[in-house]
Design a protein around this motif. Structure first.
Motif, PDB file in Angstrom:
ATOM      1  N   UNK A 161       0.372   0.317  -6.299  1.00  0.00           N
ATOM      2  CA  UNK A 161      -0.645  -0.482  -5.601  1.00  0.00           C
ATOM      3  C   UNK A 161      -1.540   0.415  -4.746  1.00  0.00           C
ATOM      4  N   UNK A 162      -0.934   1.339  -4.031  1.00  0.00           N
ATOM      5  CA  UNK A 162      -1.699   2.206  -3.136  1.00  0.00           C
ATOM      6  C   UNK A 162      -2.776   2.982  -3.871  1.00  0.00           C
ATOM      7  N   UNK A 163      -2.443   3.438  -5.069  1.00  0.00           N
ATOM      8  CA  UNK A 163      -3.422   4.248  -5.798  1.00  0.00           C
ATOM      9  C   UNK A 163      -4.617   3.441  -6.313  1.00  0.00           C
TER      10      UNK A 163
ATOM     11  N   UNK B  96     -17.838  -3.664  -7.471  1.00  0.00           N
ATOM     12  CA  UNK B  96     -16.828  -2.605  -7.316  1.00  0.00           C
ATOM     13  C   UNK B  96     -15.441  -3.054  -7.766  1.00  0.00           C
TER      14      UNK B  96
ATOM     15  N   UNK C 267      -6.353   1.402  -4.601  1.00  0.00           N
ATOM     16  CA  UNK C 267      -7.397   1.432  -3.570  1.00  0.00           C
ATOM     17  C   UNK C 267      -7.825   2.870  -3.239  1.00  0.00           C
ATOM     18  N   UNK C 268      -6.964   3.823  -3.559  1.00  0.00           N
ATOM     19  CA  UNK C 268      -7.400   5.225  -3.442  1.00  0.00           C
ATOM     20  C   UNK C 268      -8.461   5.508  -4.503  1.00  0.00           C
TER      21      UNK C 268
ATOM     22  N   UNK D  48     -10.337   3.267  -5.880  1.00  0.00           N
ATOM     23  CA  UNK D  48     -11.516   2.494  -5.491  1.00  0.00           C
ATOM     24  C   UNK D  48     -12.343   3.259  -4.446  1.00  0.00           C
ATOM     25  N   UNK D  49     -11.656   3.848  -3.476  1.00  0.00           N
ATOM     26  CA  UNK D  49     -12.361   4.638  -2.456  1.00  0.00           C
ATOM     27  C   UNK D  49     -13.056   5.840  -3.102  1.00  0.00           C
TER      28      UNK D  49
ATOM     29  N   UNK E  29     -16.253   4.760  -4.857  1.00  0.00           N
ATOM     30  CA  UNK E  29     -17.265   4.517  -3.843  1.00  0.00           C
ATOM     31  C   UNK E  29     -17.846   5.840  -3.340  1.00  0.00           C
TER      32      UNK E  29
ATOM     33  N   UNK F 109      -8.186  -5.720  -1.429  1.00  0.00           N
ATOM     34  CA  UNK F 109      -7.108  -5.737  -0.435  1.00  0.00           C
ATOM     35  C   UNK F 109      -6.815  -7.166   0.006  1.00  0.00           C
ATOM     36  N   UNK F 110      -7.886  -7.911   0.312  1.00  0.00           N
ATOM     37  CA  UNK F 110      -7.720  -9.276   0.809  1.00  0.00           C
ATOM     38  C   UNK F 110      -8.634 -10.203   0.031  1.00  0.00           C
TER      39      UNK F 110
ATOM     40  N   UNK G 244       0.828  -1.222   0.000  1.00  0.00           N
ATOM     41  CA  UNK G 244       0.000   0.000   0.000  1.00  0.00           C
ATOM     42  C   UNK G 244       0.851   1.257   0.000  1.00  0.00           C
ATOM     43  N   UNK G 245       2.047   1.154   0.574  1.00  0.00           N
ATOM     44  CA  UNK G 245       2.936   2.315   0.588  1.00  0.00           C
ATOM     45  C   UNK G 245       3.491   2.605  -0.815  1.00  0.00           C
TER      46      UNK G 245
END
Lengths: 434, 434
Positions: free
Chosen positions: B131-133, B406, B135-136, B138-139, B142, B424-425, B126-127
């Motif tokens: 990869x981190x972006x 999603x 889920x950013x 994705x958020x 949402x 994420x999981x 995530x750092x």
């Protein structure tokens, strides 16, 4: 002259189209049929409108309350009406009839209808303002929770609710048949949110958590909605408490700005001023309980009665029936709790709010070796938690967080005696339907 | 002269405090140690800053990448730096050390690191920006999904994921031990959202759904996050399709306004113009597939290859690789699907988007007797669904809706070949950890 209306409009827009022909769709919320004139209060998601027809024209439809109808009508100014106008019905048709002998009317005063019945007839209950507004306020709480955090660099995360083992050691877990193995429903996103702050620094999650608690009380659900927050680079649990104060103050401000009239139908007093909520040490709380309520039975935790008593004291002292209790005994808190000083207290807190605990939070241990020692101190072999512990090798900052139970928060804010009133479909020891 | 800094600030605020002393906290993202000077790229949730120290001062800390540190330093203007400034380190201290021999660096190019490893080392992944972006974004999807609907009178609902039976008849359900009985994980909030529109008219829900699908492909998850929409008083499935066009157009606009630079690192083409996405009848699609791809094997459904082929055709014709397919055979769709005409077609659609189905939706039956007939037509006794059917007596308007997966949406938008890259999981046939 106007052409015939062809598009349905919302009731709330009626006052913008006086004298015009419109199409409305909604529910027959109230119905009064006089010999010459029939009054239909039509309801849609935007409001209620009085619609009027000559009884002889409309009676052949055999309208009844809860029927779903379409009305073609002309909007005329009526100063007496709440909207400033009413609708003269030119034509009406049934879109779907409601059944006979429903257990209650959506427009009735349904505070006396039992919880079981309200859940069983959820659509009808939601159409009622008293019940419907509970979940509108709940949705607003959720919206402002996310809004506050997103505006402050928190990233929303989604973590799995199917897990290989529990976060707290394995009690009260729901067991799941996962193909050819056993898995469990997550009791909390605790571990995942801790992992995530090592990547994103600040995260939140809103989602279900599961507790297979074998009791059925007014306070407990087996499935509830948890508002989880976790963030890094804190100096101590006070930073976590202060974030929760500011978050709740923001949410309550926004609720009062946007929903004051609704809120006032549920509670007589304004929402608490959360920035003023004091923080009392656990030991101090025990002394207060002894002094004011003669209680000597508590040692390592509070009970529901103590929660009410402390809120009462807080209210007497600060005018706000809420208090953060910090420094519970370490051994009464989860193994990942950071210590507070060296007297066996934890940097762990509860927020007691209008008589009930709505939050547990605190600073967490962030050094792997401290977590291993904490596990060993509880007789747990750290290798059992290796999948969790190895995340602490990946650059784990000091961090803390909290979780708010959405149903409890909703119930307290709206003064609902039973938590089931704040859940569309409550799940408890005896209930998996509807 | 300035007093000693005592409060940590975010890296992004550095340019507002040039010449001042500051405290930063974050991760050692990159490290370059020369004989005289050491450069530390420090990362926090707000950005990255170059921090500089004399090597002889800092080397005793034995810094390495991924360490968590605090820096006290002075901000000086540096035109060459991205932030317009850099930080002269006055003092640094370790808040937590990272482990030795990590499998990858968060600052490295990690596109080649396997998915298993990324999930196993999620904090480190995530750092990493790539990869981190994911889920950013994705958020953000949402957030904009909820924003669009909330602004249009949709009420967010939360429905139970523990149910007594499945919505579609009982296959692919995860079984749960619920005290002394069996329950299941919900495959969809379909029934609940239909009940809710009879109360609120317009609702949405964002939450997990569960499918015990025994296969493990690049397209499937056993637990995924469903963006569910349902609304009343529609005239036909075209209204549902149009709402989805407008919703996705809004989301994509907002993503491009707010995240264009990030988006461009994942995809070469702009996001599709969703308002232009055509709607093709299912029968027409079969003919197109025959004509252009010589396919004669499909009769009542599409397969993954057909989904790709139709997106390709749509792209050739409209410049957008997306198409709504409407009018699937009724018997290939759930029992609650409304018919489309009298030729056995359903008012039910899929949205194919950049090669894959990301949505199923349609108009639903709203008359109880039609639902009963549909169940009987499938050999199901309506009394088995009585708890659902009786909701249709409570004033059920004509309605329809859809659900967007999603993870699939995220994966397509960001051009990720495997859906697991957008979770994420991930949970699948073989995976319940981490």
């Amino acid at each position: 002259m106007h052409t015939k209306a062809t598009t349905r409009i919302f009731i709330q827009s009626l006052s913008e189209v006086t004298q015009r022909e419109v199409i409305l769709r909604g529910w027959v919320y109230r119905l009064r049929m006089l010999s010459k004139t029939t009054f239909v209060i039509l309801k849609d998601c935007s409001g209620e409108a009085q619609c009027v027809a000559a009884t002889e024209v409309i009676e052949e439809l055999h309208l009844k309350t809860e029927d779903v109808i379409e009305v073609r009508g002309r909007v005329r100014v009526d100063e007496r009406a709440k909207l400033g106008c009413e609708v003269e019905i030119l034509e009406a048709r049934i879109l779907n009839r409601s059944g006979q002998n429903l257990p209650f009317n959506s427009a009735a005063d349904i505070e006396s209808v039992g919880l079981e019945k309200l859940a069983e007839y959820r659509p009808l209950a939601l159409r009622n303002e008293y019940v419907g507004n509970v979940f509108r306020i709940q949705a607003a709480l959720l919206k402002f929770f996310r809004e506050y955090l997103t505006d402050r660099r928190f990233t929303e995360i989604i973590t799995s609710k199917i897990v290989a083992s529990g976060t707290e050691g394995g009690t009260n877990l729901f067991e799941l048949k996962y193909f050819d193995r056993i898995a469990y429903l997550a009791q909390s996103p605790q571990f995942y949110k801790e992992h995530a702050v090592a990547g994103y620094e600040r995260v939140f999650e809103t989602g279900h958590v599961y507790r297979a608690e074998p009791h059925s009380t007014r306070r407990h659900l087996t499935e509830y909605y948890s508002l989880d927050v976790e963030f890094s680079f804190i100096d101590g649990p006070e930073d976590v408490i202060q974030l929760e104060r500011e978050l709740l103050a923001y949410i309550f401000d926004r609720i009062e700005q946007n929903h004051a009239p609704v809120l006032n139908t549920y509670r007589k007093t304004p929402l608490p001023r959360m920035l003023d909520v004091p923080c009392w040490e656990f030991g101090e709380c025990l002394e207060l309980l002894k002094e004011h309520f003669n209680r000597t039975d508590l040692t390592d935790d509070l009970d529901p009665e103590a929660e009410r008593q402390l809120c009462q004291l807080a209210n007497e002292r600060t005018g706000t029936a809420a208090v953060f209790v910090l420094g519970f005994p370490l051994l009464a808190r989860p193994f990942y709790s950071a210590p507070r000083g060296s007297n066996g207290a934890a940097s762990s807190f509860d927020l007691l709010f209008e008589g009930i605990e709505i939050t547990t939070g605190g600073q967490r241990l962030h050094h792997r070796e401290d977590l291993e020692a904490a596990l060993r101190g509880r007789g747990i072999e750290p290798t059992n938690f290796e999948n969790h512990l190895r995340m602490f090798d990946l650059g784990m900052p000091p961090h803390g967080g909290f979780a708010i139970g959405l149903e409890r928060l909703t119930a307290r804010i709206l003064n609902l005696p039973n938590i089931r009133q704040a859940v569309l479909y409550p799940r408890d020891r005896y209930r998996v339907t509807p």
